[in-house]
Design a protein around this motif. Structure first.
Motif, PDB file in Angstrom:
ATOM      1  N   LEU A   1       0.764  -1.282   0.013  1.00 54.17           N
ATOM      2  CA  LEU A   1      -0.055  -0.074  -0.126  1.00 54.17           C
ATOM      3  C   LEU A   1       0.705   1.607   0.030  1.00 54.17           C
ATOM      4  CD1 LEU A   1      -3.015  -0.966   2.339  1.00 54.17           C
ATOM      5  CD2 LEU A   1      -3.055  -0.281   0.081  1.00 54.17           C
ATOM      6  N   TYR A   2       2.118   1.276   0.794  1.00 51.28           N
ATOM      7  CA  TYR A   2       2.828   2.358   0.848  1.00 51.28           C
ATOM      8  C   TYR A   2       3.320   2.716  -0.616  1.00 51.28           C
ATOM      9  CZ  TYR A   2       5.392   6.051   2.926  1.00 51.28           C
ATOM     10  OH  TYR A   2       5.814   7.245   3.319  1.00 51.28           O
ATOM     11  N   ARG A   3       3.801   1.398  -1.320  1.00 46.03           N
ATOM     12  CA  ARG A   3       4.203   1.756  -2.612  1.00 46.03           C
ATOM     13  C   ARG A   3       3.264   2.521  -3.554  1.00 46.03           C
ATOM     14  NH1 ARG A   3       7.291  -2.879  -2.205  1.00 46.03           N
ATOM     15  NH2 ARG A   3       5.907  -4.230  -3.391  1.00 46.03           N
ATOM     16  N   TRP A   4       1.948   1.859  -3.349  1.00 44.88           N
ATOM     17  CA  TRP A   4       0.737   2.617  -4.234  1.00 44.88           C
ATOM     18  C   TRP A   4       0.625   3.907  -3.999  1.00 44.88           C
ATOM     19  CZ3 TRP A   4      -5.197   1.373  -3.293  1.00 44.88           C
ATOM     20  CH2 TRP A   4      -5.674   1.670  -4.367  1.00 44.88           C
ATOM     21  N   TYR A   5       0.793   4.417  -2.672  1.00 47.22           N
ATOM     22  CA  TYR A   5       1.028   5.729  -2.127  1.00 47.22           C
ATOM     23  C   TYR A   5       1.908   6.468  -3.002  1.00 47.22           C
ATOM     24  CZ  TYR A   5       2.691   9.704   0.521  1.00 47.22           C
ATOM     25  OH  TYR A   5       3.196  10.788   1.013  1.00 47.22           O
ATOM     26  N   GLU A   6       3.030   5.793  -3.013  1.00 48.74           N
ATOM     27  CA  GLU A   6       4.137   6.717  -3.734  1.00 48.74           C
ATOM     28  C   GLU A   6       4.094   6.772  -5.111  1.00 48.74           C
ATOM     29  OE1 GLU A   6       8.135   5.600  -0.862  1.00 48.74           O
ATOM     30  OE2 GLU A   6       7.397   4.150  -2.141  1.00 48.74           O
ATOM     31  N   LYS A   7       3.175   5.695  -5.789  1.00 43.47           N
ATOM     32  CA  LYS A   7       3.016   5.700  -7.134  1.00 43.47           C
ATOM     33  C   LYS A   7       2.031   7.171  -7.301  1.00 43.47           C
ATOM     34  CE  LYS A   7       5.131   2.084  -8.847  1.00 43.47           C
ATOM     35  NZ  LYS A   7       6.213   2.271  -9.556  1.00 43.47           N
ATOM     36  N   LEU A   8       1.089   7.310  -6.636  1.00 39.81           N
ATOM     37  CA  LEU A   8       0.229   8.426  -6.804  1.00 39.81           C
ATOM     38  C   LEU A   8       0.882   9.630  -6.680  1.00 39.81           C
ATOM     39  CD1 LEU A   8      -2.066   6.327  -6.346  1.00 39.81           C
ATOM     40  CD2 LEU A   8      -3.416   8.081  -5.615  1.00 39.81           C
ATOM     41  N   ILE A   9       1.777   9.626  -6.004  1.00 37.12           N
ATOM     42  CA  ILE A   9       2.533  11.262  -5.797  1.00 37.12           C
ATOM     43  C   ILE A   9       3.495  11.043  -6.989  1.00 37.12           C
ATOM     44  CG2 ILE A   9       4.369  12.296  -4.228  1.00 37.12           C
ATOM     45  CD1 ILE A   9       1.359  12.093  -3.008  1.00 37.12           C
ATOM     46  N   GLU A  10       4.337  10.027  -7.515  1.00 43.85           N
ATOM     47  CA  GLU A  10       5.022  10.195  -8.459  1.00 43.85           C
ATOM     48  C   GLU A  10       4.288  10.556  -9.663  1.00 43.85           C
ATOM     49  OE1 GLU A  10       6.900   6.465  -9.148  1.00 43.85           O
ATOM     50  OE2 GLU A  10       7.815   6.770 -11.100  1.00 43.85           O
TER      51      GLU A  10
ATOM     52  N   GLU B   1      -6.999  22.041  -8.470  1.00 44.99           N
ATOM     53  CA  GLU B   1      -7.814  21.132  -7.426  1.00 44.99           C
ATOM     54  C   GLU B   1      -7.564  19.605  -7.758  1.00 44.99           C
ATOM     55  OE1 GLU B   1     -12.133  21.804  -6.914  1.00 44.99           O
ATOM     56  OE2 GLU B   1     -11.944  23.835  -7.447  1.00 44.99           O
ATOM     57  N   SER B   2      -7.420  19.339  -8.905  1.00 45.84           N
ATOM     58  CA  SER B   2      -6.991  17.972  -9.424  1.00 45.84           C
ATOM     59  C   SER B   2      -5.745  17.493  -8.729  1.00 45.84           C
ATOM     60  CB  SER B   2      -6.944  17.503 -10.808  1.00 45.84           C
ATOM     61  OG  SER B   2      -8.175  17.776 -11.360  1.00 45.84           O
ATOM     62  N   GLU B   3      -4.815  18.220  -8.802  1.00 48.65           N
ATOM     63  CA  GLU B   3      -3.588  17.896  -8.381  1.00 48.65           C
ATOM     64  C   GLU B   3      -3.710  17.786  -6.533  1.00 48.65           C
ATOM     65  OE1 GLU B   3       0.266  19.217 -10.864  1.00 48.65           O
ATOM     66  OE2 GLU B   3      -0.279  20.686  -9.332  1.00 48.65           O
ATOM     67  N   GLY B   4      -4.416  18.602  -6.202  1.00 48.62           N
ATOM     68  CA  GLY B   4      -4.962  18.736  -4.862  1.00 48.62           C
ATOM     69  C   GLY B   4      -5.702  17.241  -4.159  1.00 48.62           C
ATOM     70  N   GLU B   5      -6.443  16.813  -5.382  1.00 47.65           N
ATOM     71  CA  GLU B   5      -7.216  15.764  -4.949  1.00 47.65           C
ATOM     72  C   GLU B   5      -6.334  14.160  -5.062  1.00 47.65           C
ATOM     73  OE1 GLU B   5     -10.884  14.879  -7.228  1.00 47.65           O
ATOM     74  OE2 GLU B   5     -10.688  12.484  -6.538  1.00 47.65           O
ATOM     75  N   VAL B   6      -5.344  14.359  -5.943  1.00 45.78           N
ATOM     76  CA  VAL B   6      -4.472  13.245  -6.202  1.00 45.78           C
ATOM     77  C   VAL B   6      -3.669  13.197  -4.810  1.00 45.78           C
ATOM     78  CG1 VAL B   6      -2.554  12.257  -7.130  1.00 45.78           C
ATOM     79  CG2 VAL B   6      -4.125  13.498  -8.685  1.00 45.78           C
ATOM     80  N   GLU B   7      -3.491  14.243  -4.333  1.00 51.95           N
ATOM     81  CA  GLU B   7      -2.361  14.236  -2.731  1.00 51.95           C
ATOM     82  C   GLU B   7      -3.426  13.689  -1.850  1.00 51.95           C
ATOM     83  OE1 GLU B   7      -1.047  17.938  -2.063  1.00 51.95           O
ATOM     84  OE2 GLU B   7       0.466  18.089  -3.601  1.00 51.95           O
ATOM     85  N   TYR B   8      -4.646  14.161  -2.062  1.00 52.39           N
ATOM     86  CA  TYR B   8      -5.966  13.863  -0.869  1.00 52.39           C
ATOM     87  C   TYR B   8      -6.137  12.565  -0.953  1.00 52.39           C
ATOM     88  CZ  TYR B   8     -10.802  14.240   0.942  1.00 52.39           C
ATOM     89  OH  TYR B   8     -11.840  13.814   1.952  1.00 52.39           O
ATOM     90  N   GLY B   9      -6.273  12.047  -2.253  1.00 46.69           N
ATOM     91  CA  GLY B   9      -6.604  10.582  -2.218  1.00 46.69           C
ATOM     92  C   GLY B   9      -5.467   9.725  -1.822  1.00 46.69           C
ATOM     93  N   ALA B  10      -4.135  10.089  -2.127  1.00 44.08           N
ATOM     94  CA  ALA B  10      -2.923   9.262  -2.026  1.00 44.08           C
ATOM     95  C   ALA B  10      -2.689   9.260  -0.166  1.00 44.08           C
ATOM     96  CB  ALA B  10      -1.455  10.135  -2.420  1.00 44.08           C
TER      97      ALA B  10
END
Ligand code: SIN
Length: 488
Positions: free
Chosen positions: A80-89, A108-117
């Motif tokens: 899961l942690y690697r999945w989180y890092e992929k979203l940030i990447e 806002e979309s970038e903010g949502e990616v961070e929020y989702g990650a």
């Protein structure tokens, strides 16, 4: 543009669904189109899954569950942690994809990616803390053990307004608990779902654990999933009407349900409030995602002594607001999702004006055409107006004068909904009264944005049941087992 997504995210103009770790078309090869709400141009086509296709996904999830539940908590956490890092990447390409299919501004979309990650990161940590209990037994020959087990195959039915975050806050909790999942994203925004789950595969989530199915016939497919004996839980974010029907459809198999449904958030401002802060909070709460969030302030209950100051300052802030295509620099508000959304906003404004409401800003479609709408402020609001009772889901702020905290609470609670409420006051006694008396699952005091991965998100009354995020969010994906160890 989609070529870039194909290269970086594996999502192409003729995308496929994700079943058992494979990209698959529907059995009958049918597809449906995904359009850009800002341009009305077709972005891509995705498989139009029917019941037989959905069955394949459930079978894959059953198989995936048997594998995933055997993984140690630590291993699940690492993946899961690697999945989180992929979203940030991949934040930027994910945000571009989201803006293309959903319309919200890129920032806002970038903010949502961070929020989702952040939900994935949070549940990566929580997966290591699914602790049980040992309870004092009746006699010394016994031990009472309490353990927690994953519920099994889960289904997530997710909305178009947060195409990534509403998936990750369900899927990350499910996977952290050891469950597998079939995700049915909204017809308007399937590409973000496919992209984010592709990144989960890349992060090492085993085949079958996370599956994405797209369909233009959600009623039939979701009903099938609700009836399915192998599906143990449904998590849904969307309207109260659909939530109620999913509950009825799930009754036959007595599924666990998490329902995050409609809201009708009051935003109260007392005459002892910091008005500048209240205006900032109102802008964020009301106009985020063009007013298309369940926790958006829907009606503003403003103390009569400060309503002129508040409305002038709010109007001033709105004058600096730019409506446009979400990819353009400096745009604050994109289009509404579709024509139906615009019609609802128009009908709410018409009703308010017919009952004496005065338009201070906006009030009609934007000159850009399509589904762009002017951010709107209506003053001289009344409790009898539709906006005070129904979720508008658009960029309209209705200001209703109130004379006391008691009156504000009475109006605020006079609704079947109970998701989020906001109150601005500098008086501690008022703040505690609002926290105590407002019949809502979430209350923001002097804060216009309350959602974050650390806090339990969810409503009461007809706004739903269950909580997402926080340490409570994983509980909905776990069964409690009690073992009585005897003869010791
Ligand atoms: C929603 O509108 O459903 C979710 C909003 C949020 O997470 O803040």
């Amino acid at each position: 543009m989609l070529d870039t997504f194909k290269e970086t995210l594996g999502v192409s103009a003729n995308s496929k669904c994700l079943v058992d770790g494979q990209w698959v078309a529907s059995m009958d090869q049918n597809v449906f189109q995904v359009t850009n709400p800002a341009t009305q141009l077709t972005l891509a086509s995705v498989p139009d899954f029917q019941v037989a296709d959905a069955e394949r996904a459930v079978s894959a999830a059953e198989k995936g569950f048997q594998i995933w539940r055997q993984y140690s908590a630590k291993k699940r956490s690492q993946i899961l942690y690697r999945w989180y890092e992929k979203l940030i990447e991949y934040k930027r390409p994910l945000a571009e994809l989201m803006t293309a299919e959903q319309g919200k501004p890129l920032t806002e979309s970038e903010g949502e990616v961070e929020y989702g990650a952040a939900y994935i990161q949070w549940f990566a940590e929580e997966s290591k803390r699914i602790n049980g209990d040992i309870i004092p037994p009746q006699n010394h020959q016994q031990r009472i053990l309490v353990t927690k087990e994953p519920v099994g195959v889960c289904v997530a039915v997710t909305p178009w307004n947060f195409p990534i975050a509403m998936i990750t806050r369900k899927a990350a909790a499910a996977l952290a608990a050891g469950c597998s999942m079939v995700i049915k994203p909204a017809e308007a925004t399937p590409l973000s779902a496919l992209a984010v789950c592709k990144l989960a595969l890349d992060a090492g989530v085993p085949d079958g654990v996370l599956n994405v199915i797209t369909t233009s016939d959600p009623k039939t497919v979701v009903k099938y999933l609700c009836d399915h004996k192998s599906v143990k839980k449904i998590s849904f974010t969307g309207s109260t009407a659909v939530g109620k029907s999913l509950m009825q459809q799930s009754a036959g198999t007595l599924k666990k349900l998490s329902l995050e449904l409609g809201g009708n958030a009051p935003f109260i401002v007392m005459d002892d409030a910091d008005i500048e802060a209240a205006v900032r909070g109102a802008m964020a709460s009301k106009f985020r995602n063009a007013g298309q969030t369940c926790v958006c302030a829907n009606r503003f209950l403003i103390h009569r002594n400060v309503i002129d100051e508040f409305s002038e300052k709010l109007a001033h802030s709105l004058d600096a607001f730019t409506v446009g295509v979400g990819t353009k620099e400096g745009v604050d508000q994109g289009p509404l999702i579709n024509e139906q959304a615009v019609s609802k906003v128009e009908s709410h404004i018409e009703d308010a004006v017919a009952q004496g409401g005065r338009i201070l800003r906006g009030g009609s479609r934007h000159e850009l055409g399509g589904t762009f709408f002017q951010p709107t402020i209506i003053v001289d609001g009344k409790a009898s107006m539709k906006i005070n009772h129904e979720e508008t889901f658009g960029p309209v702020a209705l200001l209703i004068p109130i004379d006391s905290a008691e009156e504000a609470i009475e109006i605020a609670n006079d609704t079947d909904f109970g998701l989020a409420a906001y109150a601005y006051t500098q008086n501690l006694a008022n703040a505690m009264t609002f926290s105590h008396e407002l019949e809502y699952g979430m209350v923001g005091i002097n804060e216009g944005v309350i959602s974050n991965e650390m806090a339990p998100f969810g409503g009461i009354k007809e706004s739903g049941m269950g909580r997402e995020g926080s340490s409570y969010g994983i509980e909905d994906y776990l069964n409690i087992k009690y073992t009585l160890l005897g003869g010791l």
